[in-house]
Design a protein around this motif. Structure first.
Motif, PDB file in Angstrom:
ATOM      1  N   ALA A  55       0.829  -1.202   0.000  1.00 30.69           N
ATOM      2  CA  ALA A  55       0.000   0.000   0.000  1.00 30.69           C
ATOM      3  C   ALA A  55       0.860   1.246   0.000  1.00 30.69           C
ATOM      4  O   ALA A  55       2.036   1.218   0.379  1.00 30.69           O
ATOM      5  CB  ALA A  55      -0.919  -0.003   1.228  1.00 30.69           C
ATOM      6  N   ASN A  56       0.226   2.339  -0.417  1.00 35.92           N
ATOM      7  CA  ASN A  56       0.849   3.653  -0.361  1.00 35.92           C
ATOM      8  C   ASN A  56      -0.078   4.564   0.440  1.00 35.92           C
ATOM      9  O   ASN A  56      -1.224   4.775   0.052  1.00 35.92           O
ATOM     10  CB  ASN A  56       1.071   4.214  -1.765  1.00 35.92           C
ATOM     11  CG  ASN A  56       1.705   5.585  -1.721  1.00 35.92           C
ATOM     12  OD1 ASN A  56       2.590   5.836  -0.915  1.00 35.92           O
ATOM     13  ND2 ASN A  56       1.237   6.466  -2.566  1.00 35.92           N
ATOM     14  N   LEU A  57       0.419   5.076   1.546  1.00 41.40           N
ATOM     15  CA  LEU A  57      -0.311   6.049   2.356  1.00 41.40           C
ATOM     16  C   LEU A  57       0.309   7.408   2.091  1.00 41.40           C
ATOM     17  O   LEU A  57       1.508   7.597   2.306  1.00 41.40           O
ATOM     18  CB  LEU A  57      -0.201   5.697   3.846  1.00 41.40           C
ATOM     19  CG  LEU A  57      -0.695   6.755   4.826  1.00 41.40           C
ATOM     20  CD1 LEU A  57      -2.189   7.021   4.634  1.00 41.40           C
ATOM     21  CD2 LEU A  57      -0.388   6.335   6.255  1.00 41.40           C
ATOM     22  N   SER A  58      -0.492   8.334   1.592  1.00 46.71           N
ATOM     23  CA  SER A  58      -0.012   9.691   1.336  1.00 46.71           C
ATOM     24  C   SER A  58      -0.820  10.671   2.155  1.00 46.71           C
ATOM     25  O   SER A  58      -2.028  10.500   2.315  1.00 46.71           O
ATOM     26  CB  SER A  58      -0.149  10.038  -0.152  1.00 46.71           C
ATOM     27  OG  SER A  58       0.653   9.184  -0.922  1.00 46.71           O
ATOM     28  N   TYR A  59      -0.157  11.692   2.658  1.00 50.45           N
ATOM     29  CA  TYR A  59      -0.841  12.719   3.433  1.00 50.45           C
ATOM     30  C   TYR A  59      -0.026  14.008   3.404  1.00 50.45           C
ATOM     31  O   TYR A  59       1.176  14.004   3.136  1.00 50.45           O
ATOM     32  CB  TYR A  59      -1.076  12.274   4.882  1.00 50.45           C
ATOM     33  CG  TYR A  59       0.163  11.740   5.561  1.00 50.45           C
ATOM     34  CD1 TYR A  59       1.052  12.600   6.215  1.00 50.45           C
ATOM     35  CD2 TYR A  59       0.439  10.384   5.548  1.00 50.45           C
ATOM     36  CE1 TYR A  59       2.192  12.110   6.821  1.00 50.45           C
ATOM     37  CE2 TYR A  59       1.575   9.893   6.158  1.00 50.45           C
ATOM     38  CZ  TYR A  59       2.451  10.760   6.792  1.00 50.45           C
ATOM     39  OH  TYR A  59       3.576  10.274   7.388  1.00 50.45           O
ATOM     40  N   VAL A  60      -0.722  15.110   3.675  1.00 52.44           N
ATOM     41  CA  VAL A  60      -0.106  16.430   3.764  1.00 52.44           C
ATOM     42  C   VAL A  60      -0.249  16.888   5.200  1.00 52.44           C
ATOM     43  O   VAL A  60      -1.267  16.639   5.837  1.00 52.44           O
ATOM     44  CB  VAL A  60      -0.805  17.427   2.809  1.00 52.44           C
ATOM     45  CG1 VAL A  60      -0.291  18.846   3.021  1.00 52.44           C
ATOM     46  CG2 VAL A  60      -0.610  16.992   1.358  1.00 52.44           C
ATOM     47  N   TYR A  61       0.780  17.542   5.710  1.00 54.20           N
ATOM     48  CA  TYR A  61       0.696  18.096   7.061  1.00 54.20           C
ATOM     49  C   TYR A  61       1.535  19.361   7.165  1.00 54.20           C
ATOM     50  O   TYR A  61       2.451  19.589   6.380  1.00 54.20           O
ATOM     51  CB  TYR A  61       1.119  17.072   8.111  1.00 54.20           C
ATOM     52  CG  TYR A  61       2.592  16.740   8.122  1.00 54.20           C
ATOM     53  CD1 TYR A  61       3.469  17.403   8.989  1.00 54.20           C
ATOM     54  CD2 TYR A  61       3.116  15.763   7.285  1.00 54.20           C
ATOM     55  CE1 TYR A  61       4.822  17.101   9.000  1.00 54.20           C
ATOM     56  CE2 TYR A  61       4.459  15.451   7.298  1.00 54.20           C
ATOM     57  CZ  TYR A  61       5.307  16.130   8.157  1.00 54.20           C
ATOM     58  OH  TYR A  61       6.639  15.833   8.166  1.00 54.20           O
ATOM     59  N   ASN A  62       1.190  20.186   8.138  1.00 54.73           N
ATOM     60  CA  ASN A  62       1.928  21.410   8.419  1.00 54.73           C
ATOM     61  C   ASN A  62       3.046  21.047   9.391  1.00 54.73           C
ATOM     62  O   ASN A  62       2.777  20.638  10.518  1.00 54.73           O
ATOM     63  CB  ASN A  62       0.994  22.465   9.024  1.00 54.73           C
ATOM     64  CG  ASN A  62       1.687  23.781   9.261  1.00 54.73           C
ATOM     65  OD1 ASN A  62       2.864  23.833   9.613  1.00 54.73           O
ATOM     66  ND2 ASN A  62       0.955  24.861   9.060  1.00 54.73           N
ATOM     67  N   HIS A  63       4.284  21.223   8.965  1.00 52.73           N
ATOM     68  CA  HIS A  63       5.391  20.793   9.828  1.00 52.73           C
ATOM     69  C   HIS A  63       5.604  21.717  11.022  1.00 52.73           C
ATOM     70  O   HIS A  63       6.387  21.408  11.915  1.00 52.73           O
ATOM     71  CB  HIS A  63       6.689  20.611   9.025  1.00 52.73           C
ATOM     72  CG  HIS A  63       7.365  21.872   8.623  1.00 52.73           C
ATOM     73  ND1 HIS A  63       7.182  22.432   7.391  1.00 52.73           N
ATOM     74  CD2 HIS A  63       8.222  22.677   9.282  1.00 52.73           C
ATOM     75  CE1 HIS A  63       7.889  23.531   7.302  1.00 52.73           C
ATOM     76  NE2 HIS A  63       8.527  23.710   8.442  1.00 52.73           N
ATOM     77  N   HIS A  64       4.884  22.847  11.079  1.00 52.92           N
ATOM     78  CA  HIS A  64       4.951  23.722  12.248  1.00 52.92           C
ATOM     79  C   HIS A  64       3.997  23.268  13.347  1.00 52.92           C
ATOM     80  O   HIS A  64       4.075  23.755  14.468  1.00 52.92           O
ATOM     81  CB  HIS A  64       4.622  25.176  11.861  1.00 52.92           C
ATOM     82  CG  HIS A  64       5.629  25.782  10.946  1.00 52.92           C
ATOM     83  ND1 HIS A  64       6.949  25.946  11.283  1.00 52.92           N
ATOM     84  CD2 HIS A  64       5.495  26.256   9.677  1.00 52.92           C
ATOM     85  CE1 HIS A  64       7.599  26.507  10.261  1.00 52.92           C
ATOM     86  NE2 HIS A  64       6.740  26.696   9.274  1.00 52.92           N
ATOM     87  N   GLU A  65       3.104  22.344  13.008  1.00 50.20           N
ATOM     88  CA  GLU A  65       2.172  21.802  14.010  1.00 50.20           C
ATOM     89  C   GLU A  65       2.998  21.152  15.119  1.00 50.20           C
ATOM     90  O   GLU A  65       3.893  20.346  14.853  1.00 50.20           O
ATOM     91  CB  GLU A  65       1.256  20.765  13.344  1.00 50.20           C
ATOM     92  CG  GLU A  65       0.246  20.140  14.238  1.00 50.20           C
ATOM     93  CD  GLU A  65      -1.050  20.933  14.305  1.00 50.20           C
ATOM     94  OE1 GLU A  65      -1.755  20.779  15.302  1.00 50.20           O
ATOM     95  OE2 GLU A  65      -1.333  21.681  13.352  1.00 50.20           O
TER      96      GLU A  65
END
Length: 164
Positions: A55-65
């Protein structure tokens, strides 16, 4: 190869033809085959959570969180048996995209992915699952001329054959 005939209303055909052009298909048949495969794969993995997958899990996140990057990395380390590799991409000054390659029991991969996507600050999470058959552990002669292979003629590995 079997030939089938389907009826589709005109508006849907126009929309489908636009999709075909955008994606670069040579004809409608190729596009329909891909759509059918995709739908069958989704149904197969939903119905057979007891099997294995890649599987491939992709996500976006704010690295300042606050501590989010560290939490995500810790989760991956906790499931190192599922996590094969991670690709990290800086999208802008604030946002990162990660793509995590996973393999293992489908139920474990889905559970891990759900935990990752539920982390506060993770956005746009998507899991793409491909069901596989475990083809047993094989031992092959290591015929490469790499210096690190000297004295190590055999290499054990597991074949993960995608279901078709």
């Amino acid at each position: 190869m079997e030939r089938i005939t389907i009826s589709i209303d005109s508006a849907l055909v126009l929309e489908f033809d636009r999709l075909i052009a955008e994606r670069g298909y040579k004809n409608r048949s190729e596009a329909v085959r891909d759509l059918v495969r995709s739908h069958l794969e989704a149904a197969r993995t939903a119905q057979s959570p007891a099997g294995h997958c890649v599987a491939n899990l992709s996500y976006v996140y704010n690295h300042h969180e606050r501590d989010l990057a560290e939490r995500l990395t810790a989760l991956q380390h906790e499931q190192h048996d599922l996590t094969v590799a991670t690709l990290h991409v800086h999208l802008d000054h604030d946002n990162c995209l990660e793509s995590v390659i996973l393999r293992g029991a489908t139920s474990a991969v889905r559970a891990f992915s759900d935990v990752m996507m539920a982390e506060p600050g993770v956005r746009h999470g998507l899991l793409n699952v491909v069901a596989v058959e475990l083809d047993g552990t094989h031992t092959h002669d290591h015929l490469h001329s790499h210096p690190h292979a000297a004295g190590q003629p055999l290499h054990n590995h597991l074949h993960l054959k995608p279901k078709t």
